[in-house]
Design an enzyme around this catalytic site. Structure first.
Site, PDB file in Angstrom:
ATOM      1  N   HIS A   1       0.204 -11.903   1.042  1.00 41.95           N
ATOM      2  CA  HIS A   1      -0.843 -11.087   0.413  1.00 41.95           C
ATOM      3  C   HIS A   1      -1.671 -11.872  -0.604  1.00 41.95           C
ATOM      4  O   HIS A   1      -2.871 -11.707  -0.702  1.00 41.95           O
ATOM      5  CB  HIS A   1      -0.197  -9.858  -0.232  1.00 41.95           C
ATOM      6  CG  HIS A   1      -1.101  -8.665  -0.272  1.00 41.95           C
ATOM      7  ND1 HIS A   1      -0.644  -7.379  -0.149  1.00 41.95           N
ATOM      8  CD2 HIS A   1      -2.433  -8.553  -0.439  1.00 41.95           C
ATOM      9  CE1 HIS A   1      -1.668  -6.536  -0.237  1.00 41.95           C
ATOM     10  NE2 HIS A   1      -2.755  -7.224  -0.418  1.00 41.95           N
TER      11      HIS A   1
ATOM     12  N   TYR B   1       0.830  -1.204   0.000  1.00 40.89           N
ATOM     13  CA  TYR B   1       0.000   0.000   0.000  1.00 40.89           C
ATOM     14  C   TYR B   1       0.868   1.260   0.000  1.00 40.89           C
ATOM     15  O   TYR B   1       1.673   1.480   0.912  1.00 40.89           O
ATOM     16  CB  TYR B   1      -0.966   0.018   1.195  1.00 40.89           C
ATOM     17  CG  TYR B   1      -1.900  -1.181   1.260  1.00 40.89           C
ATOM     18  CD1 TYR B   1      -2.147  -1.966   0.133  1.00 40.89           C
ATOM     19  CD2 TYR B   1      -2.533  -1.531   2.434  1.00 40.89           C
ATOM     20  CE1 TYR B   1      -2.987  -3.059   0.185  1.00 40.89           C
ATOM     21  CE2 TYR B   1      -3.388  -2.628   2.503  1.00 40.89           C
ATOM     22  CZ  TYR B   1      -3.601  -3.389   1.368  1.00 40.89           C
ATOM     23  OH  TYR B   1      -4.438  -4.481   1.431  1.00 40.89           O
TER      24      TYR B   1
HETATM   25  N1  NAP Z   1      -5.780  -8.623   1.110  1.00 43.51           N
HETATM   26  C1  NAP Z   1      -6.157  -7.981   0.031  1.00 43.51           C
HETATM   27  O1  NAP Z   1      -5.848  -8.411  -1.111  1.00 43.51           O
HETATM   28  C2  NAP Z   1      -6.967  -6.744   0.163  1.00 43.51           C
HETATM   29  C3  NAP Z   1      -7.647  -6.193  -0.967  1.00 43.51           C
HETATM   30  C4  NAP Z   1      -8.414  -5.046  -0.785  1.00 43.51           C
HETATM   31  C5  NAP Z   1      -8.505  -4.466   0.470  1.00 43.51           C
HETATM   32  N2  NAP Z   1      -7.818  -4.987   1.548  1.00 43.51           N
HETATM   33  C6  NAP Z   1      -7.874  -4.362   2.902  1.00 43.51           C
HETATM   34  O2  NAP Z   1      -9.217  -4.128   3.248  1.00 43.51           O
HETATM   35  C7  NAP Z   1      -9.428  -2.751   3.497  1.00 43.51           C
HETATM   36  C8  NAP Z   1     -10.838  -2.329   3.121  1.00 43.51           C
HETATM   37  O3  NAP Z   1     -11.108  -2.573   1.751  1.00 43.51           O
HETATM   38  P1  NAP Z   1     -11.138  -1.404   0.641  1.00 43.51           P
HETATM   39  O4  NAP Z   1     -10.314  -0.272   1.065  1.00 43.51           O
HETATM   40  O5  NAP Z   1     -10.844  -2.087  -0.648  1.00 43.51           O
HETATM   41  O6  NAP Z   1     -12.668  -0.994   0.536  1.00 43.51           O
HETATM   42  P2  NAP Z   1     -13.831  -0.572   1.542  1.00 43.51           P
HETATM   43  O7  NAP Z   1     -13.375  -0.509   2.943  1.00 43.51           O
HETATM   44  O8  NAP Z   1     -14.989  -1.464   1.211  1.00 43.51           O
HETATM   45  O9  NAP Z   1     -14.199   0.883   0.989  1.00 43.51           O
HETATM   46  C9  NAP Z   1     -13.352   1.990   1.172  1.00 43.51           C
HETATM   47  C10 NAP Z   1     -14.067   3.189   0.550  1.00 43.51           C
HETATM   48  O10 NAP Z   1     -15.308   3.411   1.243  1.00 43.51           O
HETATM   49  C11 NAP Z   1     -15.392   4.742   1.719  1.00 43.51           C
HETATM   50  N3  NAP Z   1     -16.102   4.680   3.024  1.00 43.51           N
HETATM   51  C12 NAP Z   1     -15.609   4.236   4.187  1.00 43.51           C
HETATM   52  N4  NAP Z   1     -16.552   4.276   5.150  1.00 43.51           N
HETATM   53  C13 NAP Z   1     -17.671   4.781   4.561  1.00 43.51           C
HETATM   54  C14 NAP Z   1     -18.968   5.072   5.036  1.00 43.51           C
HETATM   55  N5  NAP Z   1     -19.299   4.848   6.311  1.00 43.51           N
HETATM   56  N6  NAP Z   1     -19.878   5.565   4.150  1.00 43.51           N
HETATM   57  C15 NAP Z   1     -19.552   5.780   2.841  1.00 43.51           C
HETATM   58  N7  NAP Z   1     -18.317   5.513   2.330  1.00 43.51           N
HETATM   59  C16 NAP Z   1     -17.395   5.026   3.194  1.00 43.51           C
HETATM   60  C17 NAP Z   1     -13.978   5.219   1.844  1.00 43.51           C
HETATM   61  O11 NAP Z   1     -13.938   6.634   1.679  1.00 43.51           O
HETATM   62  P3  NAP Z   1     -12.963   7.590   2.549  1.00 43.51           P
HETATM   63  O12 NAP Z   1     -11.634   6.915   2.619  1.00 43.51           O
HETATM   64  O13 NAP Z   1     -12.980   8.848   1.758  1.00 43.51           O
HETATM   65  O14 NAP Z   1     -13.571   7.777   3.912  1.00 43.51           O
HETATM   66  C18 NAP Z   1     -13.311   4.496   0.677  1.00 43.51           C
HETATM   67  O15 NAP Z   1     -13.539   5.203  -0.533  1.00 43.51           O
HETATM   68  C19 NAP Z   1      -8.325  -2.081   2.664  1.00 43.51           C
HETATM   69  O16 NAP Z   1      -8.126  -0.728   2.987  1.00 43.51           O
HETATM   70  C20 NAP Z   1      -7.166  -2.995   2.954  1.00 43.51           C
HETATM   71  O17 NAP Z   1      -6.621  -2.729   4.249  1.00 43.51           O
HETATM   72  C21 NAP Z   1      -7.073  -6.128   1.402  1.00 43.51           C
END
Ligand code: NAP
Length: 279
Positions: free
Chosen positions: A112, A54
């Site tokens: 990962h 990241y």
């Molecule tokens: N292991 C893997 O391969 C893998 C892949 C993907 C993700 N991940 C991990 O999982 C975490 C979460 O997944 P993600 O980042 O892909 O997606 P997510 O958490 O589903 O969505 C993040 C998005 O949602 C917005 N958001 C957050 N809370 C909200 C709310 N209450 N209402 C409306 N919008 C909201 C955020 O905006 P703002 O930031 O502007 O608040 C951001 O744009 C990642 O950050 C990472 O740590 C791991």
């Protein structure tokens, strides 16, 4: 009280955490990102998920700023790139992560996704790091059932503490086989992208209807939906402080049978094997 999940080694961790993907990509945003993580921690969301990938290490630096002075109350998760997952590559990558995170240990270190290094080599390196106290536990990410079965056949495979995979109402293929397999083996699933990266999912009529009933938002319902499973940990990512506050409050929401049926009608559960999606 906030929900918790037990890892296979008996360690109890919070069921709700904070993600960090896309943090640390722009220096100008780093202060706001660290402040968001600190706000989450102040609200009790002390599990933080990051990765060397990241922001090319930048997210780990943001996390370092957020957890400075309060490392002991944090459950810190990071991940190693598959191309670094060799016998020598794992300890070297771990050391770089520890330096960026300004800490002496990770609570959980994940592969990962699967790459070309033999799994036994990666697991052997994880076990050595555990013995050295550099990591408390290790796990995997983006592993489907066949990968988990292969892992379970390895000597130290049973020590795997989690499998981090995509899980939200529009991506629920794991319910068919992976989630039951992990539950049977007492391996918690860490749900990533729990609000579908704030895309189409948040416009779901069902989530909106259920949200209205709970005086909540569709994002909160999506998170609560994943957390209905006793073995699921959810790691939404948020930088906007209003999002951080909303997400921290999801632990209070308990969905009813009626809510779940409404969500099933618009986002049906899998009827057959689906290969694991990856973001
Ligand atoms: N292991 C893997 O391969 C893998 C892949 C993907 C993700 N991940 C991990 O999982 C975490 C979460 O997944 P993600 O980042 O892909 O997606 P997510 O958490 O589903 O969505 C993040 C998005 O949602 C917005 N958001 C957050 N809370 C909200 C709310 N209450 N209402 C409306 N919008 C909201 C955020 O905006 P703002 O930031 O502007 O608040 C951001 O744009 C990642 O950050 C990472 O740590 C791991």
């Amino acid at each position: 009280m906030s929900r918790t999940v037990a890892l296979p080694d008996g360690q109890v961790v919070p069921a709700l955490g904070q993600g960090t993907w896309h943090m640390g990509e722009r220096g100008s945003a780093a202060k706001a990102e660290a402040a968001a993580l600190r706000l989450g921690i102040d609200l009790g969301v002390t599990l933080i998920d990051t990765a060397e990938m990241y922001g090319n290490g930048g997210a780990e630096e943001v996390v370092a700023e957020a957890i400075a002075g309060q490392r002991d109350k944090i459950f810190l998760v990071s991940k190693v790139y598959p191309h670094n997952a060799s016998r020598d590559g794992v300890p070297a990558a771990c050391e770089r992560s520890l330096q960026r995170l300004k800490t002496d240990r990770l609570d959980l270190y994940l592969l990962h996704w699967r790459g070309s290094h033999p799994l036994a080599e990666t697991v052997g390196a994880f076990e050595k790091l555990r013995e050295a106290g550099k990591i408390r536990a290790w796990g995997v990410s983006n592993f489907d059932v066949n990968d988990m079965q292969e892992l379970a056949r390895l000597k130290a495979g049973a020590a795997c503490a989690t499998n981090q995979v995509i899980y939200h109402p529009d991506s629920r293929g794991i319910e068919y086989d992976l989630l039951p397999w992990c539950a049977e083996h007492r391996i918690p699933v860490m749900a990533y992208s729990p609000i579908g990266q704030a895309g189409r999912l948040l416009r779901s009529a069902a989530l909106r209807e259920v949200a209205k009933r709970h005086d909540a938002t569709p994002a909160q319902i999506a998170i609560a939906w994943g957390l209905r499973h006793p073995h699921v940990i959810s790691i939404p990512k948020a930088v906007d402080p209003a999002h951080v506050r909303e997400n921290a409050a999801t632990g209070e929401i308990v969905l009813t049978e009626e809510d779940l049926a409404a969500i099933d009608a618009e986002h049906p559960p899998p009827r057959r094997k689906q290969s694991l999606e990856m973001r």
